[in-house]
Design a protein around this motif. Structure first.
Motif, PDB file in Angstrom:
ATOM      1  N   GLU A  44      -7.372  -0.005  -4.092  1.00 48.96           N
ATOM      2  CA  GLU A  44      -5.968   0.227  -3.722  1.00 48.96           C
ATOM      3  C   GLU A  44      -5.113  -0.831  -4.406  1.00 48.96           C
ATOM      4  O   GLU A  44      -5.616  -1.900  -4.779  1.00 48.96           O
ATOM      5  CB  GLU A  44      -5.764   0.092  -2.200  1.00 48.96           C
ATOM      6  CG  GLU A  44      -6.496   1.132  -1.372  1.00 48.96           C
ATOM      7  CD  GLU A  44      -5.919   2.534  -1.484  1.00 48.96           C
ATOM      8  OE1 GLU A  44      -4.919   2.728  -2.198  1.00 48.96           O
ATOM      9  OE2 GLU A  44      -6.489   3.440  -0.848  1.00 48.96           O
ATOM     10  N   ARG A  74      -1.782  -4.644   0.183  1.00 43.65           N
ATOM     11  CA  ARG A  74      -1.553  -3.295  -0.349  1.00 43.65           C
ATOM     12  C   ARG A  74      -0.137  -2.802  -0.003  1.00 43.65           C
ATOM     13  O   ARG A  74       0.554  -2.221  -0.844  1.00 43.65           O
ATOM     14  CB  ARG A  74      -2.600  -2.348   0.254  1.00 43.65           C
ATOM     15  CG  ARG A  74      -2.312  -0.906   0.010  1.00 43.65           C
ATOM     16  CD  ARG A  74      -3.264  -0.011   0.764  1.00 43.65           C
ATOM     17  NE  ARG A  74      -2.723   1.334   0.832  1.00 43.65           N
ATOM     18  CZ  ARG A  74      -3.335   2.349   1.402  1.00 43.65           C
ATOM     19  NH1 ARG A  74      -4.505   2.184   1.958  1.00 43.65           N
ATOM     20  NH2 ARG A  74      -2.780   3.538   1.431  1.00 43.65           N
ATOM     21  N   GLU A 101       2.521  -1.842  -2.815  1.00 43.04           N
ATOM     22  CA  GLU A 101       3.043  -0.464  -2.924  1.00 43.04           C
ATOM     23  C   GLU A 101       4.569  -0.454  -2.786  1.00 43.04           C
ATOM     24  O   GLU A 101       5.264   0.308  -3.450  1.00 43.04           O
ATOM     25  CB  GLU A 101       2.411   0.431  -1.860  1.00 43.04           C
ATOM     26  CG  GLU A 101       0.952   0.748  -2.156  1.00 43.04           C
ATOM     27  CD  GLU A 101       0.346   1.730  -1.165  1.00 43.04           C
ATOM     28  OE1 GLU A 101       0.989   2.029  -0.143  1.00 43.04           O
ATOM     29  OE2 GLU A 101      -0.777   2.183  -1.421  1.00 43.04           O
ATOM     30  N   THR A 105      -5.030   4.312  -9.182  1.00 40.52           N
ATOM     31  CA  THR A 105      -6.051   3.309  -8.868  1.00 40.52           C
ATOM     32  C   THR A 105      -7.424   3.979  -8.931  1.00 40.52           C
ATOM     33  O   THR A 105      -7.518   5.182  -9.187  1.00 40.52           O
ATOM     34  CB  THR A 105      -5.809   2.693  -7.474  1.00 40.52           C
ATOM     35  OG1 THR A 105      -5.648   3.769  -6.551  1.00 40.52           O
ATOM     36  CG2 THR A 105      -4.582   1.810  -7.438  1.00 40.52           C
TER      37      THR A 105
END
Ligand SMILES: Cc1cc2nc3c(=O)[nH]c(=O)nc-3n(C[C@H](O)[C@H](O)[C@H](O)COP(=O)(O)OP(=O)(O)OC[C@H]3O[C@@H](n4cnc5c(N)ncnc54)[C@H](O)[C@@H]3O)c2cc1C
Lengths: 48, 485
Positions: free
Chosen positions: B213, B234, B238, B250
């Motif tokens: 991720e 993460r 993001e 990914t």
């Protein structure tokens, strides 16, 4: 920049508000953060 | 008189050489062997890759620095290690091959009492078909690669200025890559540069990576306290990609780069193709391919080096599943278990295993990041090795006493996300320890009081300041020792 469309990968993540973005480049606030970050890194270095 | 031989003049080699010279009395020799005439502050190569800095701003000539520091320098590459000498002599030695133009190709044996292998990585572009600046993709790993990449970027920007839409692919070029952080920095600096040049609306930017991720960075990501929650990196990563309008792929193993096209396999084993006008894909790393021979000139490379070419040190290399990994697997003194006068620092040592959980796709292709060894830990371990060797040479200790395990070490990392003194930003991260310890910190693997991350202009100021501070230190200028590793 991005246009959020349902079910696309960019639909879900949190995005910063205008105020958050403003603070990221606000000179007074960032000068304070500069000091804080340096202290934080020095604490890390002293742990070695 | 004792001789300390250091192979490599990167972050680890230079740190070890300067500290050892400072600690050792002048009757002992410090000798550095490195193939390049210049020292390169590699973290700033990403700025060369966008044109923000010139190659001269991230490099300097090594010879004058060593001359003033009483360090002997051979501009050469090490080829083989002979820890027990050869049929003629029992003295340990390394065979070197000169890269200095006046002596190009000549070989020489350099004996040593202590050896530090700080040769860093081989940029293994050959692992992926068509990968690399000699083939179909770009790189920012060296200052020359980065300079060429900046010209290619200027080319796509020129096309955008004429109204053409361009697709830029940035990330990792193989399922086993490390150094996602460097690609991440380049990605955001390119995005910033496109905005600065008013062509952002003409660009589609795609990130491709072998991370499970976003926000993994080869360290399994990290948990941070933010806004009343303990949140994984993460989410923050993001968020940044979304804010800057960057698409991401990914769990990808790039298997072939063609002109304008990249083919990759994902963790489900499916093959996909992306077309692009610009591709900056980092290569996987391996050891530089040093050989080792015993007294009878028999090949003993496998006793000193792991199959990936990195040097075996005092880690626990027993193969075990992710669930059984412990912080104690990681090396502490970086001493070769076989030859006690040999050490490895920085990227040159063989990590016992990854940090992120290993994943393999149905076709048997491993797709997960290998462990990063960034500048700070590379410098810290090099310093501790130099101090240990100085103590042993000067007779203060019989064995290495100082330790520098990545399981007991923190790291500070500033990832640039746009270079400008008023509008730039960088992600400032600290973590402790680098190797997660789920026994001590059951939910997060790391100490939340020392693990942090934030984005802002202050990070850019620090990154810029560190650029000058580390160049100042590497030049052995007055009071260089006050600049920490
Ligand atoms: C683009 C990029 C950006 C990065 N940004 C950051 C960052 O922001 N922060 C951070 O902490 N880390 C960053 N890193 C990682 C950092 O550069 C490495 O951690 C660091 O360079 C490792 O130091 P090293 O001495 O082990 O290897 P290197 O610095 O690569 O040095 C290896 C040395 O060995 C020499 N050598 C090679 N082969 C031989 C041989 N056969 N004989 C003798 N010498 C040899 C090389 O010429 C070189 O002098 C970045 C890396 C890249 C590629």
């Amino acid at each position: 920049m991005s246009v959020r469309k349902p079910f696309e990968q960019s639909y879900y993540p949190p995005v910063p508000t205008k105020l958050t973005k403003l603070f990221r480049t606000n000179l007074v606030w960032q000068f304070f953060r500069f000091l804080v970050l340096n202290i934080r890194m020095l604490r890390m270095i002293r742990k070695h | 008189m004792a001789r300390l031989l250091i192979l490599g003049a990167g972050i680890a080699g230079q740190t070890a050489a300067l500290h050892a010279r400072n600690k050792l009395s002048s009757n002992h020799e410090v000798v550095v062997v490195s193939p390049n005439s210049k020292w390169n502050w590699i973290p700033s190569n990403i700025w060369v890759g966008t044109g923000y800095m010139k190659p001269e701003q991230v490099t300097f000539s090594l010879a004058p620095v060593y001359a003033k520091s009483n360090i002997i320098f051979h501009q050469a590459k090490a080829v083989s290690v002979h820890p027990a000498g050869d049929s003629k002599s029992s003295l340990s030695f390394v065979t070197i091959e000169y890269t200095l133009p006046e002596k190009l190709g000549q070989t020489e044996k350099i004996t040593y009492d202590y050896l530090i292998n700080a040769t860093g990585p081989k940029l293994n572009f050959d692992a992926t078909v068509g990968l690399g600046p000699d083939k179909n993709s770009l790189s920012v790993c060296t200052f020359t690669h980065a300079h060429d990449t900046s010209k290619a970027l200027a080319g796509v920007i020129a096309k955008m200025k004429k109204g053409e839409r361009q697709t830029l692919l940035i990330g990792t070029g193989h399922g086993n890559c490390t150094c996602q952080g460097a690609a991440f920095e380049y990605l955001f600096n390119v995005e910033f540069e496109l905005r600065r040049q008013n062509v952002r609306d003409k660009a589609k930017i795609i990130w491709i990576s072998n991370e499970f991720e976003l926000g993994d960075f080869g360290i399994g990501g990290m948990f941070l306290k933010r806004g009343g929650y303990v949140t994984h990196s993460r989410i923050f990563t993001e968020s940044l990609y979304t804010e800057r309008g960057i698409e991401w792929i990914t769990q990808a193993h790039v298997k072939e780069v063609l002109p304008g096209k990249t083919i990759y396999e994902n963790l489900d084993g499916e093959e996909e193709t992306i077309t692009h006008d610009f591709a900056m894909l980092l290569p996987p790393f391996s050891g530089v391919g040093l050989k080792a021979y015993n007294k009878n000139s028999e090949d003993i490379t496998s006793q000193l080096f792991a199959p990936n070419g990195f040097m075996l040190v005092d880690g626990d290399y027993a193969k075990k599943p992710y669930e059984e990994w412990i912080p104690g697997d990681w090396p502490k003194t970086y001493q070769s278990p076989k030859y006690k006068n040999i050490f490895a620092a920085g990227i040159a040592f063989a990590p016992p295993h990854a940090i992120s959980k290993p994943m393999t796709n149905p076709n048997g292709i491993p797709i997960f990041p290998t462990p990063p060894r960034t500048g700070m830990p590379s410098g810290v371990m090099a310093r501790q090795i130099a101090f240990n060797i100085a103590d042993m040479i000067e007779g203060r200790e019989a064995e290495p006493k100082r330790k520098a395990s990545m399981a007991n070490m923190g790291a500070a990392c500033i990832a640039s996300a746009g270079a400008n003194f008023l509008k730039g930003t960088a992600v400032s991260m600290t973590m402790y320890p680098i190797i997660p310890d789920f026994k001590k910190y059951p939910d997060t693997g790391r100490d939340l009081n020392y693990t942090s991350g934030e984005i802002g202009l202050a990070g850019h100021w620090i990154k810029h300041f560190l650029h000058y501070a580390f160049l100042y230190k590497a030049k052995a200028n007055p009071f260089w020792r006050i600049v920490p590793e």
